[in-house]
Design a protein around this motif. Structure first.
Motif, PDB file in Angstrom:
ATOM      1  N   ARG A  63       0.972  -1.112   0.046  1.00 19.17           N
ATOM      2  CA  ARG A  63       0.148   0.070   0.066  1.00 19.17           C
ATOM      3  C   ARG A  63       0.808   1.311   0.002  1.00 19.17           C
ATOM      4  NH1 ARG A  63      -4.920  -0.464  -2.064  1.00 19.17           N
ATOM      5  NH2 ARG A  63      -5.958  -1.919  -1.189  1.00 19.17           N
TER       6      ARG A  63
ATOM      7  N   ASN B 133     -10.734   8.840  -8.108  1.00 11.74           N
ATOM      8  CA  ASN B 133     -10.039   8.653  -6.729  1.00 11.74           C
ATOM      9  C   ASN B 133      -8.922   7.424  -6.728  1.00 11.74           C
ATOM     10  OD1 ASN B 133      -9.946   7.553  -4.032  1.00 11.74           O
ATOM     11  ND2 ASN B 133     -11.833   6.440  -3.825  1.00 11.74           N
ATOM     12  N   HIS B 134      -7.812   7.948  -5.918  1.00 10.69           N
ATOM     13  CA  HIS B 134      -6.538   7.278  -5.994  1.00 10.69           C
ATOM     14  C   HIS B 134      -6.358   7.254  -4.522  1.00 10.69           C
ATOM     15  CE1 HIS B 134      -6.097   7.126 -10.315  1.00 10.69           C
ATOM     16  NE2 HIS B 134      -6.305   8.254 -10.095  1.00 10.69           N
ATOM     17  N   MET B 135      -7.253   7.210  -3.594  1.00 13.22           N
ATOM     18  CA  MET B 135      -7.095   7.014  -2.031  1.00 13.22           C
ATOM     19  C   MET B 135      -6.737   5.775  -1.519  1.00 13.22           C
ATOM     20  SD  MET B 135      -7.304  10.461  -1.391  1.00 13.22           S
ATOM     21  CE  MET B 135      -7.530  10.516   0.322  1.00 13.22           C
ATOM     22  N   GLY B 136      -6.795   4.668  -1.942  1.00 10.78           N
ATOM     23  CA  GLY B 136      -6.510   3.508  -1.411  1.00 10.78           C
ATOM     24  C   GLY B 136      -7.672   2.841  -0.766  1.00 10.78           C
TER      25      GLY B 136
ATOM     26  N   GLU C 226       1.585   7.352  -2.930  1.00 13.99           N
ATOM     27  CA  GLU C 226       1.033   8.501  -2.607  1.00 13.99           C
ATOM     28  C   GLU C 226      -0.525   8.441  -2.654  1.00 13.99           C
ATOM     29  OE1 GLU C 226       0.751  13.291  -3.531  1.00 13.99           O
ATOM     30  OE2 GLU C 226       2.016  12.189  -4.845  1.00 13.99           O
ATOM     31  N   ARG C 227      -1.250   8.675  -1.810  1.00  8.99           N
ATOM     32  CA  ARG C 227      -2.755   8.510  -1.904  1.00  8.99           C
ATOM     33  C   ARG C 227      -3.204  10.000  -2.314  1.00  8.99           C
ATOM     34  NH1 ARG C 227      -1.422   4.579   1.721  1.00  8.99           N
ATOM     35  NH2 ARG C 227      -2.501   2.711   1.606  1.00  8.99           N
TER      36      ARG C 227
ATOM     37  N   ASP D 147     -11.930   2.772  -4.808  1.00 16.48           N
ATOM     38  CA  ASP D 147     -10.519   3.310  -5.260  1.00 16.48           C
ATOM     39  C   ASP D 147     -10.425   2.970  -6.556  1.00 16.48           C
ATOM     40  OD1 ASP D 147      -7.827   3.928  -4.774  1.00 16.48           O
ATOM     41  OD2 ASP D 147      -7.283   1.794  -4.767  1.00 16.48           O
TER      42      ASP D 147
END
Length: 200
Positions: A34, A72-75, A37-38, A116
């Motif tokens: 994980r 959305n690339h927040m995990g 960068e988010r 995500d």
């Protein structure tokens, strides 16, 4: 001198380390990393859904079309709010250094739930309503956004250096925070400049 039990311990430890080294590529798929960068993306596209052809010289009651998008690339899943705001050249934008939103009121909003890696995109039609000119000033009474009219009451002065009456339509990205139970400014904003021109 090492005893037989000591050799057994060293052998077991060496075997475990070797097994982990051999299995490490497979473990990557079981326990994905994980790291990284988010972040979230907020973007505006022109009427052809490209990063070009944005409306600029705009007349009163002329309908303009753009596309608004969020990635959305927040995990994990995220619940977003996108607020549309309108300003003249001297009114404040969000402050990226302080991480604060613009104090101007929101005129229109979207609510978007994205998993995500998910992307949302929607068309946005807008027009300026009740535009008047007096000497070196231009007044915009209202903004029509997707058929909804919102009062703005903005005056702009003639910009002699750039030759126009300039206003900015901009969008702020907010994300839902379960701890506070509300939306927080996500330090993302994007906008387009409009030069309000006389009706022919």
């Amino acid at each position: 001198m090492l005893r037989l039990e000591d050799f057994e311990t060293v052998f077991v430890l060496a075997s475990l380390v070797g097994a982990l080294l051999v299995a490490s590529p497979a473990l990557f798929f079981v326990f994905p990393s994980r790291a990284g960068e988010r972040f979230s993306e907020l973007y505006v596209l022109g009427p052809g859904r490209m990063a070009e052809g944005y409306p600029f010289n705009v007349k009163a009651n002329e309908t303009c079309k753009i596309f608004l998008g969020v990635c959305n690339h927040m995990g994990s899943s995220a619940y977003y709010a996108v607020y549309l705001k309108f300003r003249n050249q001297v009114e404040p934008l969000p402050n990226s250094t302080a991480g604060t939103s613009s104090p101007l009121p929101s005129l229109y909003e979207y609510r978007v739930l994205l998993s995500d890696g998910g992307t949302w995109e929607a068309p946005l039609n807008f027009s300026l309503v009740g535009v008047s000119f007096s000497g070196n000033s231009c007044f915009v009474e209202s903004l029509r956004i997707n058929g909804v009219v919102s009062h703005v009451g903005k005056a702009g002065l003639w910009d002699s250096e750039n030759g126009g009456f300039f206003f900015q339509l901009f969008f702020e990205l907010w994300v839902y925070d379960p701890v506070s139970g509300g939306f927080l400014f996500h330090d993302r904003f994007v906008g387009i400049w409009l030069n309000v021109t006389y009706v022919d």
